[in-house]
Scaffold this motif. Structure first.
Motif, PDB file in Angstrom:
ATOM      1  N   ASP A 136      -2.574  -2.530   3.275  1.00 19.15           N
ATOM      2  CA  ASP A 136      -3.438  -2.022   4.347  1.00 19.15           C
ATOM      3  C   ASP A 136      -4.001  -0.651   4.013  1.00 19.15           C
ATOM      4  OD1 ASP A 136      -3.238  -4.265   5.885  1.00 19.15           O
ATOM      5  OD2 ASP A 136      -1.702  -3.465   7.238  1.00 19.15           O
ATOM      6  N   GLN A 137      -3.191   0.222   3.423  1.00 16.75           N
ATOM      7  CA  GLN A 137      -3.693   1.540   3.037  1.00 16.75           C
ATOM      8  C   GLN A 137      -4.759   1.409   1.958  1.00 16.75           C
ATOM      9  OE1 GLN A 137      -2.870   4.966   4.239  1.00 16.75           O
ATOM     10  NE2 GLN A 137      -4.877   4.920   3.228  1.00 16.75           N
ATOM     11  N   LEU A 138      -4.591   0.477   1.047  1.00 16.35           N
ATOM     12  CA  LEU A 138      -5.613   0.255   0.017  1.00 16.35           C
ATOM     13  C   LEU A 138      -6.908  -0.226   0.663  1.00 16.35           C
ATOM     14  CD1 LEU A 138      -5.998   0.300  -3.109  1.00 16.35           C
ATOM     15  CD2 LEU A 138      -5.543  -2.160  -3.056  1.00 16.35           C
ATOM     16  N   GLY A 180       5.292   0.284  -0.345  1.00 17.00           N
ATOM     17  CA  GLY A 180       5.137  -0.921  -1.144  1.00 17.00           C
ATOM     18  C   GLY A 180       5.059  -0.672  -2.638  1.00 17.00           C
ATOM     19  N   SER A 181       5.659   0.388  -3.120  1.00 14.23           N
ATOM     20  CA  SER A 181       5.680   0.611  -4.567  1.00 14.23           C
ATOM     21  C   SER A 181       6.414  -0.537  -5.266  1.00 14.23           C
ATOM     22  CB  SER A 181       6.393   1.926  -4.895  1.00 14.23           C
ATOM     23  OG  SER A 181       5.611   3.042  -4.540  1.00 14.23           O
ATOM     24  N   VAL A 182       5.891  -0.938  -6.423  1.00 14.79           N
ATOM     25  CA  VAL A 182       6.550  -1.972  -7.207  1.00 14.79           C
ATOM     26  C   VAL A 182       6.744  -1.503  -8.642  1.00 14.79           C
ATOM     27  CG1 VAL A 182       5.619  -3.868  -5.815  1.00 14.79           C
ATOM     28  CG2 VAL A 182       4.410  -3.157  -7.905  1.00 14.79           C
ATOM     29  N   CYS A 183       7.732  -2.096  -9.296  1.00 14.34           N
ATOM     30  CA  CYS A 183       7.922  -1.967 -10.734  1.00 14.34           C
ATOM     31  C   CYS A 183       7.692  -3.332 -11.356  1.00 14.34           C
ATOM     32  CB  CYS A 183       9.334  -1.484 -11.055  1.00 14.34           C
ATOM     33  SG  CYS A 183       9.670   0.214 -10.575  1.00 14.34           S
ATOM     34  N   ILE A 184       7.430  -3.339 -12.660  1.00 10.39           N
ATOM     35  CA  ILE A 184       7.210  -4.591 -13.378  1.00 10.39           C
ATOM     36  C   ILE A 184       8.202  -4.664 -14.531  1.00 10.39           C
ATOM     37  CG2 ILE A 184       5.578  -5.936 -14.743  1.00 10.39           C
ATOM     38  CD1 ILE A 184       3.369  -4.518 -13.076  1.00 10.39           C
ATOM     39  N   VAL A 207      -2.655  -5.101 -11.810  1.00 11.36           N
ATOM     40  CA  VAL A 207      -1.581  -4.816 -10.856  1.00 11.36           C
ATOM     41  C   VAL A 207      -1.588  -3.333 -10.531  1.00 11.36           C
ATOM     42  CG1 VAL A 207       0.888  -4.914 -10.379  1.00 11.36           C
ATOM     43  CG2 VAL A 207      -0.172  -6.684 -11.797  1.00 11.36           C
ATOM     44  N   LEU A 208      -1.589  -3.012  -9.257  1.00 14.64           N
ATOM     45  CA  LEU A 208      -1.437  -1.629  -8.806  1.00 14.64           C
ATOM     46  C   LEU A 208       0.006  -1.445  -8.351  1.00 14.64           C
ATOM     47  CD1 LEU A 208      -4.734  -1.178  -6.751  1.00 14.64           C
ATOM     48  CD2 LEU A 208      -4.315  -0.619  -9.160  1.00 14.64           C
ATOM     49  N   THR A 209       0.715  -0.499  -8.979  1.00 13.49           N
ATOM     50  CA  THR A 209       2.102  -0.279  -8.575  1.00 13.49           C
ATOM     51  C   THR A 209       2.190   0.327  -7.180  1.00 13.49           C
ATOM     52  OG1 THR A 209       2.173   1.905  -9.644  1.00 13.49           O
ATOM     53  CG2 THR A 209       2.889  -0.006 -10.947  1.00 13.49           C
ATOM     54  N   HIS A 210       1.122   0.997  -6.747  1.00 14.82           N
ATOM     55  CA  HIS A 210       1.027   1.498  -5.382  1.00 14.82           C
ATOM     56  C   HIS A 210      -0.410   1.945  -5.135  1.00 14.82           C
ATOM     57  CE1 HIS A 210       1.932   5.026  -7.851  1.00 14.82           C
ATOM     58  NE2 HIS A 210       1.495   5.823  -6.887  1.00 14.82           N
ATOM     59  N   HIS A 211      -0.682   2.412  -3.912  1.00 14.33           N
ATOM     60  CA  HIS A 211      -2.072   2.622  -3.506  1.00 14.33           C
ATOM     61  C   HIS A 211      -2.659   3.982  -3.860  1.00 14.33           C
ATOM     62  CE1 HIS A 211      -0.650   5.194  -0.252  1.00 14.33           C
ATOM     63  NE2 HIS A 211       0.113   4.209   0.230  1.00 14.33           N
ATOM     64  N   HIS A 212      -1.892   4.949  -4.307  1.00 16.45           N
ATOM     65  CA  HIS A 212      -2.410   6.308  -4.502  1.00 16.45           C
ATOM     66  C   HIS A 212      -3.629   6.343  -5.426  1.00 16.45           C
ATOM     67  CE1 HIS A 212       1.595   8.419  -3.225  1.00 16.45           C
ATOM     68  NE2 HIS A 212       0.863   8.041  -2.202  1.00 16.45           N
ATOM     69  N   ALA A 213      -4.488   7.336  -5.181  1.00 14.88           N
ATOM     70  CA  ALA A 213      -5.777   7.401  -5.864  1.00 14.88           C
ATOM     71  C   ALA A 213      -5.664   7.579  -7.364  1.00 14.88           C
ATOM     72  CB  ALA A 213      -6.619   8.532  -5.269  1.00 14.88           C
ATOM     73  N   ASP A 214      -4.582   8.202  -7.842  1.00 10.08           N
ATOM     74  CA  ASP A 214      -4.440   8.384  -9.290  1.00 10.08           C
ATOM     75  C   ASP A 214      -3.977   7.109  -9.991  1.00 10.08           C
ATOM     76  OD1 ASP A 214      -1.987   8.709  -7.990  1.00 10.08           O
ATOM     77  OD2 ASP A 214      -1.182  10.047  -9.524  1.00 10.08           O
ATOM     78  N   HIS A 215      -3.727   6.062  -9.218  1.00  5.39           N
ATOM     79  CA  HIS A 215      -3.364   4.765  -9.790  1.00  5.39           C
ATOM     80  C   HIS A 215      -4.391   3.677  -9.465  1.00  5.39           C
ATOM     81  CE1 HIS A 215       0.834   5.858 -11.030  1.00  5.39           C
ATOM     82  NE2 HIS A 215       0.504   6.875 -10.239  1.00  5.39           N
ATOM     83  N   ILE A 221      -8.346   7.595  -1.840  1.00  5.59           N
ATOM     84  CA  ILE A 221      -8.150   6.233  -2.313  1.00  5.59           C
ATOM     85  C   ILE A 221      -9.444   5.458  -2.078  1.00  5.59           C
ATOM     86  CG2 ILE A 221      -6.824   4.105  -1.972  1.00  5.59           C
ATOM     87  CD1 ILE A 221      -4.628   5.952  -0.732  1.00  5.59           C
ATOM     88  N   PRO A 222      -9.958   4.751  -3.079  1.00  5.17           N
ATOM     89  CA  PRO A 222     -11.126   3.910  -2.821  1.00  5.17           C
ATOM     90  C   PRO A 222     -10.735   2.740  -1.919  1.00  5.17           C
ATOM     91  CG  PRO A 222     -10.254   3.484  -5.014  1.00  5.17           C
ATOM     92  CD  PRO A 222      -9.476   4.652  -4.468  1.00  5.17           C
ATOM     93  N   ALA A 223     -11.574   2.394  -0.970  1.00  2.84           N
ATOM     94  CA  ALA A 223     -11.289   1.255  -0.099  1.00  2.84           C
ATOM     95  C   ALA A 223     -11.487  -0.036  -0.893  1.00  2.84           C
ATOM     96  CB  ALA A 223     -12.207   1.274   1.118  1.00  2.84           C
ATOM     97  N   ILE A 224     -10.404  -0.782  -1.046  1.00  3.06           N
ATOM     98  CA  ILE A 224     -10.417  -1.989  -1.877  1.00  3.06           C
ATOM     99  C   ILE A 224      -9.777  -3.141  -1.117  1.00  3.06           C
ATOM    100  CG2 ILE A 224      -9.558  -3.049  -4.015  1.00  3.06           C
ATOM    101  CD1 ILE A 224      -9.426  -0.233  -5.224  1.00  3.06           C
TER     102      ILE A 224
END
Length: 220
Positions: free
Chosen positions: A85-87, A147-151, A54-62, A114-117
């Motif tokens: 879409d940004q990912l 689109g940030s998420v928490c778990i 799970v990615l909490t958001h798209h930023h490159a450090d995550h 961000i790597p294109a995924i």
């Protein structure tokens, strides 16, 4: 259930395990897959035991090591629809600092790409992650990114990504995210985290956060 933190200078990634298997939440910057795989082994698990990333958001450090970890584990990558879409596009994003220190850091951090995924799973605003082989449930907490998420985990602890952060000097004190696309939304999301009265909050920067400092967010 156990939460393992895999730290580096840039951010933290997490391995969550239970009696059925495990999931990864965030992957760190590019090149951090070996550290996560080492943690998997230290937890007496195999890469194949990872059922979800799970990615909490798209930023490159995550998201930086997500592709390598998907290849190593075979686990699908999940992200909220508003960050998907940004990912997919990858590349750099315009970071919007929320205070002086992030403004000073922006020039360095904005160089990260961000790597294109292509994600395997698109999360809605609330999801039971067990549907996808994961643990707990996700809920959307926009502000840091759309689109940030928490778990929310079964023990009522929360993996919050960058929906909030620890201080640089006082790492266990809850603070607003260093960057936000919508600061008003970010504040509402911080309150939403506090409303769960979590037993612990794990964040990408600093933490774990002290419960009283999280509870105080209700007054923002």
């Amino acid at each position: 259930m156990t939460v393992y933190t895999v730290k580096n200078v840039a951010s933290s990634a997490f391995l969550v395990t239970d009696e059925k298997g495990a999931m990864i939440v965030d992957t760190g910057v590019a090149g951090r897959a070996p550290a996560m795989l080492e943690q998997i082994a230290d937890a007496s698990l195999r890469p194949a035991d990872i059922r979800l990333i799970v990615l909490t958001h798209h930023h490159a450090d995550h998201s930086g090591s997500a592709l390598e970890l998907r290849e190593a584990t075979g686990a699908p990558i999940a992200i909220h629809r508003d960050d998907a879409d940004q990912l997919r596009r990858g590349g750099r994003v315009d970071l919007q600092p929320t205070s002086l220190m992030p403004r000073l850091m922006k020039a360095m951090l904005a160089k990260a790409e961000i790597p294109a995924i292509e994600p395997d799973i698109i999360l809605d605003d609330e999801e039971n992650l067990t549907r996808f082989g994961g643990i707990g449930r996700s809920f959307v907490t926009p502000g840091h990114t759309p689109g940030s998420v928490c778990i929310l985990l079964p023990d009522n602890s929360i993996l919050a990504g960058d929906a909030l952060s620890g201080g640089l000097m006082r790492a266990r004190i809850a603070r607003k995210p260093m960057f936000a696309t919508d600061l008003d939304a970010a504040v509402r999301s911080m309150r939403a985290v506090a409303d769960h009265a979590p037993t612990a909050v794990y964040v990408g920067h600093g933490g774990p956060l002290a419960a009283p400092s999280v509870a105080a967010l209700k007054t923002l």
